[in-house]
Design an enzyme around this catalytic site. Structure first.
Site, short mmCIF file in Angstrom:
data_model
loop_
_atom_site.label_atom_id
_atom_site.label_comp_id
_atom_site.label_asym_id
_atom_site.label_seq_id
_atom_site.Cartn_x
_atom_site.Cartn_y
_atom_site.Cartn_z
N GLN A 1 0.82 -1.23 0.00
CA GLN A 1 0.00 0.00 0.00
C GLN A 1 0.85 1.27 0.00
OE1 GLN A 1 -2.64 -1.47 3.42
NE2 GLN A 1 -4.05 -0.24 2.20
N HIS B 1 -3.43 -8.35 1.14
CA HIS B 1 -2.67 -7.35 0.37
C HIS B 1 -1.34 -7.92 -0.12
CE1 HIS B 1 -4.89 -3.60 0.56
NE2 HIS B 1 -5.08 -3.71 1.86
#
Ligand SMILES: [Zn+2]
Length: 168
Positions: free
Chosen positions: A52, A137
């Site tokens: 991220q 993720h």
């Protein structure tokens, strides 16, 4: 240091992240982890995975909802019950979208902490959700891919717009 958050549409979010080598876990790496925690809180998140912020490594940080931080390196998560739970999730990389996701209720997680030590925890409820969301993720999976077909239709347009804004 506060990192910029990569948003939906950024290719780094779709990559399978690389394992961290044990000899990478030094003071510089710990500073990087502290910066991730600082970024997470600054952006009002409860979890933040390295992809991220554009770093494709198997690392995330998270808060248990009560201010206790975990710095998680090379996690391996296994469901330890067939029982599931449904939580409304959001993501710093998918701003403005909150939808319910069904996930295993109890998990076992094995990981390396910031001191290079092995950790083994059984978790449930909130922290189990956060850990699974962040772990996804690292495999290039976003929570919006795990919502119900109806929810998917509801958010399709918004996702398309986000992708357009963020695809570089
Ligand atoms: Zn997320």
């Amino acid at each position: 240091m506060i990192y910029e958050i990569r948003k939906y549409g950024d290719p780094v979010l779709k990559q399978v992240a690389k394992e961290v080598e044990l000899n990478e876990i030094n003071d510089d790496f710990r500073t990087f982890l502290n910066d991730m925690v600082e970024t997470m809180y600054k952006k009002d998140g409860i979890g933040l995975a390295a992809p991220q912020i554009g770093v494709s490594k198997r690392v995330f940080v998270c808060d248990n909802g009560e201010g206790v931080v975990r710095k998680v390196i090379n996690p391996i998560i296994t469901a330890i019950t067939d029982e599931t739970q449904e939580f409304e999730e959001g993501c710093l990389s998918v701003p403005g979208i909150y939808k319910k996701v069904v996930r295993p209720k109890k998990i076992n997680v094995k990981y390396i902490n910031e001191n290079g030590e092995s950790v083994n925890e059984d978790l449930d409820e909130f922290l189990a959700v956060v850990m699974q969301h962040e772990n996804d993720h690292l495999d290039g999976i976003l929570f919006v891919e795990k919502v119900s077909p109806i929810a998917k239709r509801m958010i399709a347009k918004k996702l398309k717009m986000l992708k357009k804004e963020n695809l570089k």
